[in-house]
Scaffold this motif. Structure first.
Motif, PDB file in Angstrom:
ATOM      1  N   PRO A 145      -9.881 -17.690  29.098  1.00  0.00           N
ATOM      2  CA  PRO A 145     -10.776 -17.267  29.707  1.00  0.00           C
ATOM      3  C   PRO A 145     -11.197 -18.014  31.186  1.00  0.00           C
ATOM      4  O   PRO A 145     -11.289 -17.278  32.298  1.00  0.00           O
ATOM      5  CB  PRO A 145     -12.133 -17.141  29.049  1.00  0.00           C
ATOM      6  CG  PRO A 145     -11.657 -16.922  27.740  1.00  0.00           C
ATOM      7  CD  PRO A 145     -10.240 -17.932  27.648  1.00  0.00           C
ATOM      8  N   LYS A 146     -11.019 -19.439  31.167  1.00  0.00           N
ATOM      9  CA  LYS A 146     -11.333 -20.312  32.237  1.00  0.00           C
ATOM     10  C   LYS A 146     -10.161 -19.933  33.468  1.00  0.00           C
ATOM     11  O   LYS A 146     -10.324 -19.865  34.390  1.00  0.00           O
ATOM     12  CB  LYS A 146     -11.551 -21.606  31.814  1.00  0.00           C
ATOM     13  CG  LYS A 146     -12.512 -22.192  31.198  1.00  0.00           C
ATOM     14  CD  LYS A 146     -12.809 -23.302  30.732  1.00  0.00           C
ATOM     15  CE  LYS A 146     -13.955 -23.837  30.181  1.00  0.00           C
ATOM     16  NZ  LYS A 146     -14.068 -25.145  29.889  1.00  0.00           N
ATOM     17  N   GLU A 183     -10.736 -16.648  34.865  1.00  0.00           N
ATOM     18  CA  GLU A 183     -11.612 -16.531  36.172  1.00  0.00           C
ATOM     19  C   GLU A 183     -10.878 -17.280  37.235  1.00  0.00           C
ATOM     20  O   GLU A 183     -11.443 -16.966  38.462  1.00  0.00           O
ATOM     21  CB  GLU A 183     -12.850 -17.457  35.615  1.00  0.00           C
ATOM     22  CG  GLU A 183     -13.890 -17.398  36.408  1.00  0.00           C
ATOM     23  CD  GLU A 183     -15.131 -18.206  35.799  1.00  0.00           C
ATOM     24  OE1 GLU A 183     -15.735 -19.256  36.192  1.00  0.00           O
ATOM     25  OE2 GLU A 183     -15.932 -17.745  34.539  1.00  0.00           O
ATOM     26  N   GLY A 189      -8.607 -15.065  39.433  1.00  0.00           N
ATOM     27  CA  GLY A 189      -9.504 -14.121  40.033  1.00  0.00           C
ATOM     28  C   GLY A 189     -10.055 -14.631  40.969  1.00  0.00           C
ATOM     29  O   GLY A 189     -10.162 -13.945  42.116  1.00  0.00           O
ATOM     30  N   ASP A 190     -10.746 -15.793  40.729  1.00  0.00           N
ATOM     31  CA  ASP A 190     -11.453 -16.500  42.126  1.00  0.00           C
ATOM     32  C   ASP A 190     -10.395 -16.907  43.281  1.00  0.00           C
ATOM     33  O   ASP A 190     -10.571 -16.684  44.395  1.00  0.00           O
ATOM     34  CB  ASP A 190     -11.966 -17.765  41.556  1.00  0.00           C
ATOM     35  CG  ASP A 190     -13.388 -17.348  40.995  1.00  0.00           C
ATOM     36  OD1 ASP A 190     -13.715 -16.358  40.813  1.00  0.00           O
ATOM     37  OD2 ASP A 190     -13.962 -18.431  40.017  1.00  0.00           O
ATOM     38  N   LYS A 196      -7.668  -8.374  33.265  1.00  0.00           N
ATOM     39  CA  LYS A 196      -8.857  -9.120  33.178  1.00  0.00           C
ATOM     40  C   LYS A 196      -8.936  -9.876  34.419  1.00  0.00           C
ATOM     41  O   LYS A 196     -10.223 -10.353  35.113  1.00  0.00           O
ATOM     42  CB  LYS A 196      -8.713  -9.896  31.910  1.00  0.00           C
ATOM     43  CG  LYS A 196      -8.975  -9.301  30.635  1.00  0.00           C
ATOM     44  CD  LYS A 196      -8.801 -10.335  29.490  1.00  0.00           C
ATOM     45  CE  LYS A 196      -9.042  -9.662  28.211  1.00  0.00           C
ATOM     46  NZ  LYS A 196      -8.556 -10.391  27.068  1.00  0.00           N
ATOM     47  N   ILE A 197      -8.020 -10.552  34.984  1.00  0.00           N
ATOM     48  CA  ILE A 197      -8.024 -11.270  36.249  1.00  0.00           C
ATOM     49  C   ILE A 197      -8.379 -10.170  37.322  1.00  0.00           C
ATOM     50  O   ILE A 197      -9.383 -10.630  38.205  1.00  0.00           O
ATOM     51  CB  ILE A 197      -6.545 -11.810  36.581  1.00  0.00           C
ATOM     52  CG1 ILE A 197      -6.232 -12.855  35.804  1.00  0.00           C
ATOM     53  CG2 ILE A 197      -6.599 -12.357  38.156  1.00  0.00           C
ATOM     54  CD1 ILE A 197      -4.865 -13.487  36.083  1.00  0.00           C
ATOM     55  N   ARG A 222     -12.114  -9.737  37.239  1.00  0.00           N
ATOM     56  CA  ARG A 222     -12.693 -11.051  37.703  1.00  0.00           C
ATOM     57  C   ARG A 222     -12.853 -11.043  39.435  1.00  0.00           C
ATOM     58  O   ARG A 222     -13.635 -11.167  40.065  1.00  0.00           O
ATOM     59  CB  ARG A 222     -12.391 -12.262  37.538  1.00  0.00           C
ATOM     60  CG  ARG A 222     -12.629 -13.700  38.228  1.00  0.00           C
ATOM     61  CD  ARG A 222     -14.172 -13.951  37.836  1.00  0.00           C
ATOM     62  NE  ARG A 222     -14.646 -14.889  38.462  1.00  0.00           N
ATOM     63  CZ  ARG A 222     -15.836 -15.670  38.381  1.00  0.00           C
ATOM     64  NH1 ARG A 222     -16.857 -14.954  37.691  1.00  0.00           N
ATOM     65  NH2 ARG A 222     -16.290 -16.626  38.957  1.00  0.00           N
ATOM     66  N   ARG A 253     -16.201 -10.459  41.873  1.00  0.00           N
ATOM     67  CA  ARG A 253     -16.746 -11.331  43.091  1.00  0.00           C
ATOM     68  C   ARG A 253     -16.884 -10.216  44.565  1.00  0.00           C
ATOM     69  O   ARG A 253     -17.893 -10.861  45.273  1.00  0.00           O
ATOM     70  CB  ARG A 253     -15.536 -12.209  43.322  1.00  0.00           C
ATOM     71  CG  ARG A 253     -15.343 -13.338  42.431  1.00  0.00           C
ATOM     72  CD  ARG A 253     -16.267 -14.402  42.295  1.00  0.00           C
ATOM     73  NE  ARG A 253     -16.929 -15.017  43.517  1.00  0.00           N
ATOM     74  CZ  ARG A 253     -16.226 -16.004  43.994  1.00  0.00           C
ATOM     75  NH1 ARG A 253     -15.149 -16.583  43.453  1.00  0.00           N
ATOM     76  NH2 ARG A 253     -16.584 -16.610  45.136  1.00  0.00           N
TER      77      ARG A 253
END
Length: 265
Positions: A3-4, A7, A10-11, A40-41, A44, A48
């Motif tokens: 998951p990290k 995230e 995605g960021d 999932k990406i 994220r 944002r």
């Protein structure tokens, strides 16, 4: 995928959007990335944008027609989320400096009058739930360097969403044969390409039904008032400063857009 990492990617894509600088393909760095990881990406990245004040206004279907599939080397549809920060209206001039490596595609947009949630949605259900259709342009824009993408890359990058332009002429899909209606795309007054609705999964309504059913399995409905971009009926169009594009759908009308400035790439 951890998951990290989801995230972080995605960021990274969100920051690429803001800075208008590309990032290396995700699949090169994560060879085992799955389509589920990629969505999932995407979630994220879109989250944002929502945190920054945008809202979800619709969905888009990507990579539906053979010309686009051949260009990208991606041979299955995907989907992305449309946000309020992507919206232009016919007659607007799009500043290319706000994008990275944009290309245009002409398609049909559905604006819904009713909620719609799969599974089990048919093309006829889509027609019944549609308020009106309009010709439109989607300006796709990849945050991945040189458009070097596979399906996982474009999904993670919100299906390469850039911005979109809706035509002003509204049509009733119950009175228009959207599968057989021809589309003519002109660039700077010259014919660029022709297409037909049937190039998009047999009919644009079929493409919208596919998306409703795909999202329905994820518990995501279509909402009344949302815009659904049904997939390109044209080849991808390179665009530059002072270009003007017009797409005309037989029996419906036209959408016109112009561009200024210079894109980053």
């Amino acid at each position: 995928m951890d998951p990290k990492k989801i995230e972080a990617y995605g960021d990274e894509l969100y920051q690429a959007l803001l800075s208008r600088k590309t990032v290396p393909p995700l699949l090169e760095r994560e060879p085992d990335i799955t389509i589920d990881d990629a969505y999932k990406i995407q979630s994220r990245m879109v989250a944002r944008r929502i945190q920054a004040g945008e809202t979800i206004v619709g969905k888009k279907i990507g990579v539906t027609s053979k010309p686009v599939q051949d260009f990208l080397g991606v041979f299955q549809p995907d989907f992305g989320q449309l946000t309020s920060g992507m919206v232009y209206q016919e007659g607007d001039t799009i500043d290319l400096d706000t994008l990275i490596q944009p290309k245009a595609e002409a398609e049909l947009a559905f604006v819904l009058k009713d909620d719609l949630q799969g599974p089990g949605i048919t093309a006829m259900d889509v027609i019944r739930a549609t308020d009106y259709v309009v010709p439109c342009f989607e300006i796709v824009d990849s945050r991945i360097t040189d458009w070097t993408i596979k399906i996982q890359d474009t999904i993670a990058d919100n299906a390469s969403c850039g911005v979109y332009v809706l035509g002003k002429t509204r049509g009733d899909p119950r009175a228009l044969d959207i599968a057989l209606a021809g589309m003519v795309l002109e660039k700077n007054g010259e014919l660029f390409s022709t297409g037909v609705g049937a190039a998009v999964r047999g009919s644009p309504a079929n493409a919208v039904a596919w998306l409703a059913n795909t999202l329905g399995k994820l518990g995501i409905p279509f909402k009344a008032g949302e815009v659904i971009l049904s997939g390109s009926q044209s080849a991808l169009v390179p665009i530059a400063d002072r270009d003007e594009l017009v797409c005309t759908v037989g029996g419906l009308g036209s959408c016109r857009v112009s561009f200024s400035g210079r894109s980053i790439a």
